[in-house]
Write a protein that holds these residues in place. Structure first.
Motif, short mmCIF file in Angstrom:
data_model
loop_
_atom_site.label_atom_id
_atom_site.label_comp_id
_atom_site.label_asym_id
_atom_site.label_seq_id
_atom_site.Cartn_x
_atom_site.Cartn_y
_atom_site.Cartn_z
N ARG A 99 53.15 63.59 32.35
CA ARG A 99 53.02 63.86 30.92
C ARG A 99 53.78 62.87 30.06
O ARG A 99 53.31 62.49 28.98
CB ARG A 99 53.52 65.28 30.61
N ALA A 100 54.96 62.43 30.52
CA ALA A 100 55.75 61.50 29.72
C ALA A 100 56.88 60.93 30.57
O ALA A 100 57.29 61.54 31.57
CB ALA A 100 56.34 62.19 28.49
N ASP A 101 57.37 59.76 30.17
CA ASP A 101 58.57 59.18 30.78
C ASP A 101 59.80 59.71 30.06
O ASP A 101 59.79 59.90 28.84
CB ASP A 101 58.55 57.66 30.65
N LEU A 102 60.86 59.89 30.83
CA LEU A 102 62.14 60.32 30.27
C LEU A 102 63.23 59.44 30.87
O LEU A 102 63.24 59.19 32.07
CB LEU A 102 62.42 61.78 30.61
N GLY A 103 64.15 58.98 30.04
CA GLY A 103 65.25 58.17 30.55
C GLY A 103 64.78 56.80 31.00
O GLY A 103 63.63 56.40 30.80
N GLN A 104 65.68 56.09 31.66
CA GLN A 104 65.36 54.76 32.14
C GLN A 104 66.37 54.36 33.21
O GLN A 104 67.39 55.03 33.40
CB GLN A 104 65.38 53.73 31.01
N GLY A 105 66.05 53.28 33.91
CA GLY A 105 66.96 52.80 34.94
C GLY A 105 67.20 53.84 36.01
O GLY A 105 66.27 54.51 36.48
N ASP A 106 68.46 54.01 36.40
CA ASP A 106 68.80 54.98 37.43
C ASP A 106 68.56 56.41 36.97
O ASP A 106 68.50 57.33 37.80
CB ASP A 106 70.28 54.83 37.84
N ALA A 107 68.44 56.62 35.66
CA ALA A 107 68.21 57.96 35.11
C ALA A 107 66.74 58.22 34.80
O ALA A 107 66.41 59.20 34.14
CB ALA A 107 69.05 58.15 33.84
N LEU A 108 65.86 57.36 35.30
CA LEU A 108 64.44 57.52 35.02
C LEU A 108 63.93 58.85 35.57
O LEU A 108 64.22 59.24 36.70
CB LEU A 108 63.63 56.37 35.65
N ALA A 109 63.17 59.56 34.74
CA ALA A 109 62.56 60.82 35.15
C ALA A 109 61.23 60.95 34.42
O ALA A 109 60.89 60.15 33.54
CB ALA A 109 63.48 61.99 34.81
N PHE A 110 60.48 61.97 34.80
CA PHE A 110 59.14 62.16 34.25
C PHE A 110 58.93 63.62 33.87
O PHE A 110 59.30 64.53 34.63
CB PHE A 110 58.08 61.74 35.28
N ARG A 111 58.33 63.81 32.71
CA ARG A 111 57.85 65.14 32.34
C ARG A 111 56.51 65.33 33.04
O ARG A 111 55.62 64.49 32.95
CB ARG A 111 57.67 65.25 30.84
N VAL A 112 56.36 66.45 33.79
CA VAL A 112 55.15 66.69 34.57
C VAL A 112 54.67 68.12 34.35
O VAL A 112 55.40 68.98 33.84
CB VAL A 112 55.41 66.47 36.09
N ARG A 113 53.41 68.34 34.74
CA ARG A 113 52.86 69.71 34.72
C ARG A 113 51.85 69.84 35.84
O ARG A 113 50.74 69.28 35.75
CB ARG A 113 52.21 70.04 33.38
N PRO A 114 52.16 70.55 36.90
CA PRO A 114 51.22 70.71 38.00
C PRO A 114 50.12 71.71 37.66
O PRO A 114 50.32 72.64 36.86
CB PRO A 114 52.09 71.24 39.15
N SER A 115 48.96 71.52 38.27
CA SER A 115 47.87 72.48 38.09
C SER A 115 47.69 73.34 39.34
O SER A 115 46.71 74.07 39.46
CB SER A 115 46.56 71.75 37.77
N ALA A 116 48.63 73.26 40.27
CA ALA A 116 48.60 74.08 41.49
C ALA A 116 50.04 74.40 41.87
O ALA A 116 50.98 73.87 41.28
CB ALA A 116 47.89 73.33 42.62
N GLY A 117 50.18 75.29 42.84
CA GLY A 117 51.50 75.59 43.35
C GLY A 117 52.24 76.64 42.55
O GLY A 117 51.74 77.18 41.56
N PRO A 118 53.48 76.93 42.94
CA PRO A 118 54.24 78.02 42.31
C PRO A 118 54.60 77.78 40.85
O PRO A 118 54.90 78.72 40.12
CB PRO A 118 55.50 78.13 43.19
N ARG A 119 54.59 76.52 40.42
CA ARG A 119 54.92 76.20 39.03
C ARG A 119 53.69 75.73 38.26
O ARG A 119 53.78 74.98 37.30
CB ARG A 119 56.04 75.17 38.97
N GLN A 120 52.52 76.18 38.68
CA GLN A 120 51.26 75.82 38.03
C GLN A 120 51.32 76.10 36.53
O GLN A 120 51.70 77.18 36.09
CB GLN A 120 50.13 76.62 38.66
N GLY A 121 50.92 75.09 35.75
CA GLY A 121 50.85 75.25 34.30
C GLY A 121 52.17 75.12 33.57
O GLY A 121 52.19 75.16 32.34
N GLN A 122 53.27 74.95 34.30
CA GLN A 122 54.58 74.82 33.67
C GLN A 122 54.92 73.34 33.48
O GLN A 122 54.62 72.51 34.33
CB GLN A 122 55.67 75.47 34.53
#
Length: 266
Positions: A101-124
């Motif tokens: 969904r989006a990039d967050l942070g940079q370098g060693d702190a790089l992370a990603f905003r995500v949203r799965p459509s399957a699994g226990p966290r589906q839609g979150q």
């Protein structure tokens, strides 16, 4: 809904690519790829591929299915094993079909905003570090190896083809190259059938596909009322063969078939 994404411009000069498995030269190769879905048409697709003697590359996530315990669950294990015996190739589609969904942070702190459509966290929506996103890719790859008995390709496809340059680099750092599809290779099986009929999608594909294209469809789409594969897949393959095209897996692709270290940095 997926959108066309061409991660690497395809090399048109694929002429004289030789498949040792097929035993003949292929100067107009196509690379049909199939992502998981509800698996309702998976048996039919397997029959078509076997009848047409076409090998493809499957990108697999552990998605909810019409029957069984998910597309990479035990119910479907014999299906995957049979496809491996037929010579198909396999790669990760992330474990929980996890959309970037989006990039967050940079370098060693790089992370990603995500949203799965399957699994226990589906839609979150939540955050994964680069290492955690790599683990999502690797989990599906490890399960594919357990199911098929063969190492999957060091490739992955992000759900929807949605990535960022940072996400692609993070995946490459842990050994996985991203594979999108060609603009004409978007076969439209997830578009609404009320406005995109199977006949229209077939005509468009036969008109627009060119040598070297990566094609993309699914093993079942929940939202499409008039399923694509039963009406289109075999006429499409047969029509493309009549036009002189031949089918190869991504093992034989001039870019994606190379080791990651052999590909020039972008």
């Amino acid at each position: 809904m997926a959108r066309p994404f061409n991660a690497i411009k395809l090399v048109a000069a694929c002429a004289c690519l030789v498949s040792t498995s097929a035993g003949f030269a292929c100067d107009k190769p196509l690379y049909l790829t199939l992502d998981t879905g509800h698996m309702g048409v998976a048996p039919l697709i397997a029959q078509v591929l076997q009848r047409q003697q076409v090998r493809v590359t499957f990108f697999a996530a552990h998605e909810r299915t019409q029957e069984g315990d998910g597309s990479l669950g035990d119910h479907w294990a014999p299906w995957w094993k049979a496809r491996a015996a037929e010579g198909h190739a396999f790669a990760s589609h992330t474990w929980d079909h996890t959309y970037w969904r989006a990039d967050l942070g940079q370098g060693d702190a790089l992370a990603f905003r995500v949203r799965p459509s399957a699994g226990p966290r589906q839609g979150q929506s939540f955050t994964l570090t680069a290492a955690e996103y790599c683990a999502e890719i690797r989990k599906a790859a490890d399960r594919l190896q357990a199911l098929t008995g063969q190492p999957p390709l060091p490739l992955f496809r992000a759900p929807g083809g949605k990535t960022s340059p940072q996400l692609v680099r993070a995946a490459e750092a842990c050994g996985y190259r991203h594979v999108g599809w060609s603009p004409a290779g978007f076969l439209g099986d997830e578009l609404p059938s009320e406005t995109y009929s199977n006949d229209a999608l077939l005509r468009k594909a036969l008109r627009d596909i060119r040598a070297g294209d990566i094609l993309m469809a699914h093993l079942g789409i929940w939202s499409r009322k008039d399923p694509w594969a039963p009406a289109v897949l075999e006429p499409l393959i047969a029509g493309l063969k009549e036009r002189g095209f031949c089918f190869r897996t991504l093992r034989e692709h001039p870019v994606y078939g190379q080791p990651l270290a052999a590909v020039p940095a972008r």
